[in-house]
Design an enzyme around this catalytic site. Structure first.
Site, PDB file in Angstrom:
ATOM      1  N   LYS A 174      47.118  47.929  12.411  1.00 13.67           N
ATOM      2  CA  LYS A 174      47.875  48.804  11.503  1.00 13.67           C
ATOM      3  C   LYS A 174      48.433  49.998  12.267  1.00 13.67           C
ATOM      4  O   LYS A 174      49.616  50.317  12.164  1.00 13.67           O
ATOM      5  CB  LYS A 174      46.948  49.263  10.372  1.00 13.67           C
ATOM      6  CG  LYS A 174      47.654  49.697   9.121  1.00 13.67           C
ATOM      7  CD  LYS A 174      46.652  50.080   8.021  1.00 13.67           C
ATOM      8  CE  LYS A 174      46.027  48.890   7.334  1.00 13.67           C
ATOM      9  NZ  LYS A 174      44.874  49.264   6.491  1.00 13.67           N
ATOM     10  N   ARG A 200      42.912  55.200   6.342  1.00  9.97           N
ATOM     11  CA  ARG A 200      43.028  53.740   6.324  1.00  9.97           C
ATOM     12  C   ARG A 200      42.325  53.134   7.528  1.00  9.97           C
ATOM     13  O   ARG A 200      42.518  53.566   8.656  1.00  9.97           O
ATOM     14  CB  ARG A 200      44.509  53.337   6.363  1.00  9.97           C
ATOM     15  CG  ARG A 200      45.397  54.211   5.500  1.00  9.97           C
ATOM     16  CD  ARG A 200      46.882  53.971   5.756  1.00  9.97           C
ATOM     17  NE  ARG A 200      47.312  52.639   5.371  1.00  9.97           N
ATOM     18  CZ  ARG A 200      48.535  52.169   5.591  1.00  9.97           C
ATOM     19  NH1 ARG A 200      49.433  52.906   6.233  1.00  9.97           N
ATOM     20  NH2 ARG A 200      48.861  50.965   5.205  1.00  9.97           N
ATOM     21  N   GLY A 246      36.765  43.158   4.165  1.00 19.84           N
ATOM     22  CA  GLY A 246      35.348  43.455   4.372  1.00 19.84           C
ATOM     23  C   GLY A 246      35.179  44.853   4.921  1.00 19.84           C
ATOM     24  O   GLY A 246      34.107  45.432   4.889  1.00 19.84           O
ATOM     25  N   MET A 251      36.388  49.051   5.076  1.00 20.18           N
ATOM     26  CA  MET A 251      36.512  50.063   4.025  1.00 20.18           C
ATOM     27  C   MET A 251      37.883  50.032   3.363  1.00 20.18           C
ATOM     28  O   MET A 251      38.896  49.844   4.015  1.00 20.18           O
ATOM     29  CB  MET A 251      36.296  51.449   4.628  1.00 20.18           C
ATOM     30  CG  MET A 251      36.163  52.518   3.580  1.00 20.18           C
ATOM     31  SD  MET A 251      36.351  54.173   4.248  1.00 20.18           S
ATOM     32  CE  MET A 251      38.114  54.378   4.173  1.00 20.18           C
ATOM     33  N   ARG A 296      53.268  43.661   9.628  1.00 15.31           N
ATOM     34  CA  ARG A 296      52.500  42.764  10.510  1.00 15.31           C
ATOM     35  C   ARG A 296      53.117  41.376  10.398  1.00 15.31           C
ATOM     36  O   ARG A 296      53.836  41.087   9.446  1.00 15.31           O
ATOM     37  CB  ARG A 296      51.028  42.721  10.095  1.00 15.31           C
ATOM     38  CG  ARG A 296      50.849  42.228   8.664  1.00 15.31           C
ATOM     39  CD  ARG A 296      49.393  42.298   8.236  1.00 15.31           C
ATOM     40  NE  ARG A 296      49.315  42.303   6.773  1.00 15.31           N
ATOM     41  CZ  ARG A 296      48.245  42.660   6.078  1.00 15.31           C
ATOM     42  NH1 ARG A 296      47.161  43.032   6.680  1.00 15.31           N
ATOM     43  NH2 ARG A 296      48.256  42.618   4.770  1.00 15.31           N
ATOM     44  N   HIS A 325      29.786   8.511   8.694  1.00 16.51           N
ATOM     45  CA  HIS A 325      30.585   7.319   8.948  1.00 16.51           C
ATOM     46  C   HIS A 325      31.884   7.368   8.156  1.00 16.51           C
ATOM     47  O   HIS A 325      32.979   7.152   8.685  1.00 16.51           O
ATOM     48  CB  HIS A 325      29.781   6.062   8.576  1.00 16.51           C
ATOM     49  CG  HIS A 325      30.547   4.778   8.769  1.00 16.51           C
ATOM     50  ND1 HIS A 325      31.256   4.193   7.741  1.00 16.51           N
ATOM     51  CD2 HIS A 325      30.733   4.004   9.856  1.00 16.51           C
ATOM     52  CE1 HIS A 325      31.838   3.098   8.198  1.00 16.51           C
ATOM     53  NE2 HIS A 325      31.524   2.956   9.489  1.00 16.51           N
ATOM     54  N   SER A 335      39.446   5.206  30.960  1.00 12.56           N
ATOM     55  CA  SER A 335      39.689   5.867  29.687  1.00 12.56           C
ATOM     56  C   SER A 335      38.370   6.519  29.278  1.00 12.56           C
ATOM     57  O   SER A 335      37.340   5.853  29.224  1.00 12.56           O
ATOM     58  CB  SER A 335      40.134   4.849  28.643  1.00 12.56           C
ATOM     59  OG  SER A 335      40.242   5.485  27.386  1.00 12.56           O
ATOM     60  N   CYS A 352      40.110   8.406  24.898  1.00  9.64           N
ATOM     61  CA  CYS A 352      40.268   7.666  23.651  1.00  9.64           C
ATOM     62  C   CYS A 352      39.201   8.023  22.627  1.00  9.64           C
ATOM     63  O   CYS A 352      39.126   7.435  21.562  1.00  9.64           O
ATOM     64  CB  CYS A 352      40.271   6.164  23.912  1.00  9.64           C
ATOM     65  SG  CYS A 352      38.720   5.560  24.593  1.00  9.64           S
ATOM     66  N   TYR A 408      47.198  10.773  29.703  1.00  9.75           N
ATOM     67  CA  TYR A 408      47.510  10.676  28.282  1.00  9.75           C
ATOM     68  C   TYR A 408      46.286  10.986  27.439  1.00  9.75           C
ATOM     69  O   TYR A 408      45.154  10.955  27.924  1.00  9.75           O
ATOM     70  CB  TYR A 408      48.050   9.282  27.929  1.00  9.75           C
ATOM     71  CG  TYR A 408      47.028   8.172  28.027  1.00  9.75           C
ATOM     72  CD1 TYR A 408      46.189   7.867  26.949  1.00  9.75           C
ATOM     73  CD2 TYR A 408      46.875   7.436  29.204  1.00  9.75           C
ATOM     74  CE1 TYR A 408      45.234   6.869  27.040  1.00  9.75           C
ATOM     75  CE2 TYR A 408      45.926   6.437  29.309  1.00  9.75           C
ATOM     76  CZ  TYR A 408      45.106   6.153  28.222  1.00  9.75           C
ATOM     77  OH  TYR A 408      44.157   5.179  28.312  1.00  9.75           O
TER      78      TYR A 408
END
Ligand code: ADP
Ligand code: MG
Ligand code: MG
Length: 890
Positions: A28, A98, A107, A109, A354, A470, A779, A846, A866
């Protein structure tokens, strides 16, 4: 010795700080300073730095020695800039106090407004403004806010006073109270506060200010703030700043107002101003819900059918000024801004800006629009969209205005929404799906035997199980929405119904599930289809231009392979052949193969399976054309395919001519005490070579057939799983290569193929140099590699994983985000040693981590060629790979 600067002034034509000092000034404060620097109308003030907060806690809640003097000097400066004086009845300076941390942090002030008021300055303010009502309205707000946030008094005592007063006077709205009414209220407020405190409400402005500053720093350590930091990985030693700022007043009559706005629509991303305001109001009135706020623009008002005038209509001059500020801010910050403003008697003041929070849809649209208009580069646009958020856009979603009749809530296990009729059995799901009915499979939990039902279903619900159960893992892999662990659902399989919250849902009833929120809803709800061209397509194009790694998919059914290709998959990184064995019309032959007690019996059964496997591969190759396809030979322990019911046993007995008793005996013999580390993977290939030989033949013949039919030359990468030693691989590689030679000489066509292995055991990673002598690619099977490195079974981890995360033993679930320091080390070592033996060795991943953005960054950093992930995560991986490449470039 130089003195630390603890206080930074802003406004009045200059600023001591700027936006780059977010760490010191908080978000801020840094942006207030920056706006003032840009020459925008910001009420002047000063920021007490986060360093003060840190010092305060390091020194047993004592302030740095020089702080008081620096605050006094800043106050003096503020008085001279505003021409007002703190506590001066003739021309009182009032301020807001502020809080402002580096990252926006609920959370902390709440802001205190109108600080500096007491009986004398209130009277002065009344005279000066010529508006006594305004002065005492401000005063009562101050007493209430200060009592609540600084003195920690229960705010209900003030609400009661006001309510009683309104009742006694037959008022319904606060706006009906006159100036004299507020004078009475202020008196009662002060008395009530004094009663509670046991001393007078503080009247000295400097004392009031000291109290408010202390309250901001103390709020850094409230339980609420600590919890929030914990959830959002915000370190405690960041501290918060305090902003003290001259008040401007939106409650000075009909030409005054206060509001909040976005420079673009934060939910759709549309390039039009968006916001709300209230005339004659202050601070949080807009969001507090006491009065209904009015629309910012005429367009917005008309779209919403609102009858109150918009700001554009009610205060056109201030609106136009505000619109000009929006443009300055967007061009300056090069991003959508979230703004707070106040108009005091026709004069606009900016109180906050912001970068605005936005939905995934808006993030995408804003990034693409800004790049196309030249405000940001294409590469910046690629960096602006969070790959994980993209997930929301790739699945159907429930329309925003749809009514949600919630039956039960579980975990958001796999994103997207789906509607269908409830079924409780996987065979039934498949049957109904074949008839074209959309189904939602509802199970207590799922097991590998439910794969076909899960595949047939539009969505899956389980009553038990977590995010890595699963059901959750498989559903994510398949791209099916899934709600897991919906504990409120009681399933009665026999009665074919479930109850939830006192209601009963029968097989065949419609439900809708939202896998992004974890809700199970009654009825079939309207859905919105994902939009894959347009903005999405543009961003993907830009991402593809910059990424180094390729993106493949884990898929085995033609439908999934096609989906993945449509999402931009450049090959298959993992085709699991065991899924192909579970099909209803194949499982009999598979069981026959497993249960025969000699090679001849197995071969006879395998002959039946061969054409089916070959056909599977043919359709995959036809879709993937000449993109590489990594096909993993049979991996799971054989007992996973065994018949369970008596009926199944008899069916196998009939097919094989063996007695049921003998079959049961064989089944018994196959059971293992630790199947994950048992007779599976290449160990099956070693003991039953005919299985891999059949599979290899199916692959190569499929390649040859497709080439003959279409002229396309499919590329196969045959992958041997669970290799621990080079010797295993050399034996199996020779066997597979022999089949390739046979197929080539039989058909006259030479298949294009590589033979490689999965690295999923620590020993394989460490001996990668030996293994690379044989392997033409690696892999990384990071699911098993994680299990075997930690000695941790994924299927059983649910019981203690929450404690491990809560106690910080694991920062993240290692099955979701790769454990870069442990498992990652093995990957790095294997990559280095493998490439030392065989430069240019093809490397990929993978495991499920291949679709996780943080893990993808890691893969890029160790030089993998990859990543491979489930079809629906392919776009996420393309974007994450692009971001990794851009980051690596610096
Ligand atoms: P939050 O961080 O909760 O948004 P703020 O510090 O931004 O809290 O304050 C909330 C609101 O209080 C602002 O949006 C603004 O309307 C009002 N406010 C804060 N400071 C001033 C001021 N100096 N003058 C007028 N109003 C102010
Ligand atoms: Mg604010
Ligand atoms: Mg494995």
């Amino acid at each position: 010795m130089s003195v630390t600067k603890w206080v930074y002034a802003f406004g009045g034509g200059s600023s001591e700080g700027d936006a780059s000092q977010r760490e010191l000034l908080g978000g801020k404060g840094a942006n207030l300073a920056e706006m003032a620097k840009l020459g925008l109308p910001v009420p002047p003030g000063f920021t007490i730095t986060t360093a003060v907060c840190v010092a305060y806690y390091e020194n047993n809640k004592a302030y740095p020695a020089e702080l008081d003097a620096q605050i006094d000097a800043a106050l003096k400066n503020l008085e001279s800039v505003t021409g007002k004086a703190f506590g001066d009845p003739a021309n009182p300076l009032l301020v807001s106090v502020r809080s402002g941390a580096r990252a926006s942090m609920p959370g902390m002030m709440d802001t205190v407004l109108n600080l500096g008021l007491n009986d004398e300055t209130a009277e002065g303010l009344a005279k000066l403004s010529g508006d006594k009502r305004f002065a005492y309205d401000s005063y009562r707000r101050f007493i209430q806010m200060y009592s609540d946030v600084v003195l920690d008094l229960d705010h209900s005592i003030f609400e009661e006073i006001l309510e009683t007063f309104k009742e006694e006077n037959d008022y319904s709205l606060d706006t009906e109270l006159s100036a004299d009414d507020w004078v009475v209220i202020v008196d009662e407020y002060k008395r009530a506060a004094a009663d509670e405190l046991g001393r007078d409400f503080p009247t000295d402005p400097r004392e009031q200010l000291q109290g408010a500053i202390g309250a901001v720093f103390d709020s850094w350590m409230t339980a609420r703030a600590i919890k929030y930091r914990e959830l959002h990985d915000i370190p405690e030693n960041w501290g918060t700043a305090v902003n003290v700022q001259a008040m401007v007043f939106g409650n000075m009559g009909e030409t005054s107002a206060t509001g909040v706005a976005f420079t673009r629509d934060p939910s759709t991303g549309r390039n039009s101003y968006y916001g709300e305001f209230l005339i004659n109001a202050q601070g949080e009135d807009v969001v507090a819900g006491i009065r209904t706020p009015q629309c910012l623009t005429q367009e917005m008002r008309e779209e919403m059918g609102d009858t109150q005038p918009s700001m554009q209509e009610a205060l056109p001059d201030s609106y136009n000024e505000l619109a000009a500020v929006f443009d300055v801010l967007e061009r300056h910050y090069r991003d959508m801004q979230d703004i707070e403003f106040t108009v005091e008697r026709g004069r606009l003041w900016m109180l906050q800006t912001r970068n605005g929070k936005r939905t995934a849809k808006a993030a995408l649209k804003i990034a693409v629009d800004m790049a196309e208009s030249g405000l940001i580069t294409e590469e910046e646009a690629v960096m602006r969209v969070d790959p994980a958020q993209l997930d929301q856009l790739l699945h159907p979603t429930i329309a925003d205005d749809a009514k949600r009749d919630v039956l039960a809530t579980g975990l958001p296990a796999s994103p997207g929404a789906a509607a269908g009729v409830v079924v409780f059995d996987s065979d039934e799901a498949e049957l109904r799906a074949k008839k074209g009915e959309p189904v939602i499979l509802v199970r207590i939990e799922t097991s590998p035997e439910d794969i076909h039902g899960m595949h047939a279903a539009q969505g899956i619900v389980t009553a038990r199980g977590g995010m890595t159960s699963h059901a959750a893992v498989v559903a994510r892999g398949m791209g099916r929405p899934c709600v897991s662990g919906a504990g409120g659902i009681r399933i009665d399989y026999a009665a074919k119904q479930f109850t939830a919250g006192g209601r009963t849902v029968k097989e065949g009833d419609f439900v809708t599930i939202d896998g992004s929120t974890g809700e199970v809803l009654a009825g079939a709800i309207d859905m919105i289809k994902p939009e894959l061209s347009g903005d999405f397509g543009r961003l993907m194009e830009w991402a593809d231009k910059v990424r180094r790694m390729k993106v493949r998919t884990n898929a085995e059914t033609p439908a999934d392979v096609q989906t993945a290709k449509d999402f931009g998959a450049e090959g298959i990184g993992l085709c699991r052949t065991e899924h192909m064995f579970f099909d209803a019309d194949r499982i009999a032959a598979v069981r026959e193969m497993i249960l025969s007690d000699d090679k001849d019996g197995r071969v006879a059964a395998l002959v039946k399976i061969l054409p089916m496997q070959r056909a599977d591969f043919e359709s995959i190759f036809e879709i993937m054309e000449e993109r590489p396809c990594t096909i993993r030979l049979l991996d799971p322990p054989l007992h996973e395919f065994l018949p369970h019911t008596e009926e199944d046993v008899h069916a196998v007995a009939e097919a094989t001519g063996l007695s049921a008793a003998l079959l049961m005996q064989r089944a018994e013999a196959l059971s293992e005490s630790n199947p994950m580390l048992g007779h599976r993977g290449c160990r099956l290939g070693i003991t039953f070579p005919e299985i891999y030989e059949m599979q290899a033949r199916a692959i190569f013949e499929a390649q040859v057939n497709v080439e003959k039919k279409t002229g396309i030359k499919p590329v196969a990468e045959v992958m041997i799983p669970l290799v621990a030693t080079a010797k295993e691989l050399s034996i199996l590689k020779a066997a597979v290569a022999k089949i390739a030679d046979e197929v080539a000489s039989e058909s006259g066509t030479v298949p294009v193929y590589l033979i490689g292995t999965m690295i999923e055991l620590p020993r394989a990673a460490l001996r990668a140099d030996d293994i690379a002598v044989e392997a033409e690619f690696f892999s990384f099977g990071t699911n098993d590699l994680t299990q075997t490195t930690f000695g941790l079974s994924r299927d059983d981890a649910g019981k203690f994983m929450p404690d491990y995360i809560a106690q910080g033993i694991f920062e993240k679930d290692p099955f979701v985000t790769l454990d870069q320091s442990g498992v990652g080390d093995l990957v790095r070592i294997a990559a280095e040693r493998g490439r030392a033996t065989r430069p240019g060795l093809k490397l990929g991943i993978c495991g499920e981590h291949g679709g996780d953005p943080a893990s993808i960054h890691f893969c890029d950093s160790v030089g993998l060629d990859y990543v491979s992930c489930s079809p629906y995560r392919v776009p996420i991986a393309r974007l994450a790979a692009a971001q990794a490449a851009l980051k690596a470039r610096g």
